[in-house]
Design an enzyme around this catalytic site. Structure first.
Site, PDB file in Angstrom:
ATOM      1  N   CYS A  83      44.913  55.764  32.726  1.00 43.41           N
ATOM      2  CA  CYS A  83      46.295  56.044  33.111  1.00 43.41           C
ATOM      3  C   CYS A  83      47.183  56.144  31.861  1.00 43.41           C
ATOM      4  CB  CYS A  83      46.807  54.992  34.094  1.00 43.41           C
ATOM      5  SG  CYS A  83      48.241  55.554  35.044  1.00 43.41           S
ATOM      6  N   HIS A 170      42.423  55.010  38.302  1.00 47.20           N
ATOM      7  CA  HIS A 170      42.043  53.628  37.979  1.00 47.20           C
ATOM      8  C   HIS A 170      40.655  53.320  38.531  1.00 47.20           C
ATOM      9  CE1 HIS A 170      45.918  52.095  36.412  1.00 47.20           C
ATOM     10  NE2 HIS A 170      46.445  53.022  37.201  1.00 47.20           N
ATOM     11  N   GLU A 172      38.921  50.708  37.997  1.00 42.75           N
ATOM     12  CA  GLU A 172      38.749  49.271  38.210  1.00 42.75           C
ATOM     13  C   GLU A 172      39.175  48.825  39.602  1.00 42.75           C
ATOM     14  OE1 GLU A 172      42.917  49.680  36.333  1.00 42.75           O
ATOM     15  OE2 GLU A 172      41.002  50.750  36.384  1.00 42.75           O
ATOM     16  N   SER A 224      40.847  16.756  38.558  1.00 46.06           N
ATOM     17  CA  SER A 224      41.729  16.951  39.709  1.00 46.06           C
ATOM     18  C   SER A 224      40.971  17.007  41.028  1.00 46.06           C
ATOM     19  CB  SER A 224      42.506  18.260  39.537  1.00 46.06           C
ATOM     20  OG  SER A 224      41.611  19.364  39.574  1.00 46.06           O
ATOM     21  N   SER A 229      37.965  21.944  36.757  1.00 42.65           N
ATOM     22  CA  SER A 229      37.814  20.713  35.975  1.00 42.65           C
ATOM     23  C   SER A 229      36.438  20.094  36.198  1.00 42.65           C
ATOM     24  CB  SER A 229      38.916  19.712  36.332  1.00 42.65           C
ATOM     25  OG  SER A 229      38.836  19.304  37.682  1.00 42.65           O
TER      26      SER A 229
END
Length: 512
Positions: A83, A170, A172, A224, A229
């Protein structure tokens, strides 16, 4: 060192999606601001296989448009412009870009008029996704047109001498049905990639790197209960064993029984985790607080104070382990280069600066789906890895208005009924994120023979690939009816249930 692709980001909303598509082909890639000097990466040249120039909300026709240093073109590496990237490259090579007479946005058909390796296996025509207000109207003397659409003459091109390619569409985006094939052709047939970015190789190399970096030092880490984590802690623990010290701060704002469930999972993984029960402290500090940013600040401050107190009691700690992943890294740098603030509810934002510890982030190069794949390779149970994302401040930002402990307990019950219902109905794994929101409004109802005036809760369920965009999930009416009835009948103080049918954008996944 792995082969790598570099993506120069000109500000496109799809840049992360480009990186994800390349990683799907087991090719490592990095996203860099378009202004990055070539000098910063040239030492990796033997391993850099190609470049991708992203799209942009900017126009090549504007004054001082974003553009890379000339040195990037002098490398003679293969380049794929998408693009804006294609328009800039064409204009740089003597082509002409003008405002489109027929602006294209959405699905379109592209016809390939000349076979080249980039389009091997392409159907003709093929559906692609367009999003542009400018078009290349004159390719110039150095460029050969390869594909067109009904409305624009230059949908794809190749440079006559250099391995430079441009796409007006695009590849993707999911709606470009053969976009993944095109990117695969660019990676393997044009750039010579071999696909050496695998979970096994990553784990082996990361463990070795952690061991070398940490040496004989000790590492502290706050967990957490989330996927990031936990995977990070498992990797670090594999590398340094008992030199890792983990802390789980239970602020009382987790889901129903979640603290116990998380600790049991950590025991099964043999992670050394100390639970800090601080529910009373957090509720005391949060009582009556309505502003969502103030809630975050209070939770973050208390979290840091508790973690600092516990970790400071252990001698020899020099490193702070964190579950930072690649989207966190990308979001902390604008396309123009300067750092910006990471979202304020990041669990341990501010800890490295405050505690003067070196940071250990073994997952900082991975996307969320890659983290899950690494976790699977590390033997972390699938139910844990497939858990929905959950905000660091927990239910504090799913309770709109003032924090009240009684209402938090009601919200936990509502959330539990909803989440367990999704699991029982086989819907949980089809959803990116789901949860309940406690609204600061009451409504009239009738329960039995009496009039009620009680609270309203909202249910939220979205589908997504990375949380950047999300669509609301069209849950079956029968399911919603069943869950609504259960909530109203079983949770005191709630007499109305609504379902959020907003997508992101323009809404966000969380309400605060």
């Amino acid at each position: 060192m792995h082969q790598r692709m570099l993506i120069l980001d000109f500000g496109s909303q799809y840049t992360q999606l480009i990186a994800r598509r390349l990683r799907e082909h087991q090719v490592y890639c990095e996203i860099l601001p378009f202004s990055t000097p070539w000098e910063e990466v040239k030492e990796h040249l033997p391993h850099i296989k190609g470049l991708i120039f992203s799209g942009s909300p900017a126009s090549v026709r504007q004054a001082n448009p974003p553009e890379p240093q000339e040195a990037w073109l002098n490398t003679r590496l293969p380049i794929l412009g998408i693009c804006y990237g294609a328009q800039w490259l064409a204009q740089h090579c003597g082509g002409k870009v003008e405002a489109s007479k027929h602006r294209e946005y959405g699905r379109s058909k592209v016809w390939v008029e000349q076979t080249i390796p980039l389009f091997n296996g392409f159907e003709n025509p093929s559906q692609v996704w367009m999003s542009h207000a400018d078009s290349i109207v004159d390719p110039g003397p150095e460029i050969e047109v390869i594909a067109r659409t009904e409305d624009i003459p230059v949908a794809a091109y190749v440079h006559k001498e250099n391995p430079w390619f441009g796409l007006q569409f695009h590849p993707e985006v999911y709606h470009s049905t053969q976009g993944s094939l095109l990117l695969k052709n660019f990676l393997f047939d044009i750039c010579g990639c071999t696909g050496d970015w695998t979970p096994g190789a990553f784990i082996e190399e990361t463990i070795a790197a952690i061991q070398e970096k940490v040496g004989e030092a000790e590492v502290a880490m706050a967990l957490s209960g989330g996927v990031d984590s936990t995977v990070a802690a498992t990797l670090i623990h594999r590398a340094i064993g008992s030199k890792l010290h983990c802390f789980f701060v239970d602020h009382g704002l987790l889901r129903l029984n979640e603290g116990d469930q998380v600790m049991e999972a950590y025991r099964e993984l043999k992670l050394p985790v100390k639970r800090i029960d601080a529910k009373n402290l957090f509720f005391k500090e949060l009582k009556g607080v309505s502003d969502p940013e103030e809630k975050r600040k209070i939770i973050g401050r208390l979290f840091i104070e508790l973690f600092d107190k516990e970790s400071s009691a252990i001698p020899g700690i020099s490193f702070l382990g964190q579950g930072t992943i690649y989207p966190d890294v990308i979001e902390s740098v604008s396309v123009n280069g300067p750092s910006v603030t990471i979202k304020s509810h990041h669990n341990v934002g501010g800890l490295p600066e405050q505690m003067k510890l070196k940071v250990l982030e073994p997952l900082r190069s991975l996307f969320k789906d890659e983290v899950r794949r690494m976790g699977q390779s590390l033997g972390i149970p699938a139910p844990f890895l497939q858990r929905h994302p959950f905000p660091g401040p927990g239910l504090a930002i799913r309770m709109l208005g003032a924090i009240d402990e009684k209402n938090v307990e009601a919200l936990k019950q509502v959330d539990h009924i909803f989440i367990e219902g999704l699991k029982s109905a086989g819907l949980y794994d089809q959803i990116w994120q789901a949860g309940a929101i406690f609204l600061p409004v009451k409504s009239v109802g009738v329960m039995g023979d009496e009039r009620s005036y009680e609270h309203v809760v909202a249910l939220r369920a979205v589908s997504s690939t990375d949380g950047m965009t999300a669509d609301w999930v069209d849950l079956p009416y029968e399911f919603l009816q069943h869950i609504s009835n259960r909530i109203i009948n079983q949770v005191p103080g709630v007499n109305r249930v609504v379902y959020d049918i907003s997508s992101k954008p323009p809404a966000t996944i969380e309400w605060e």
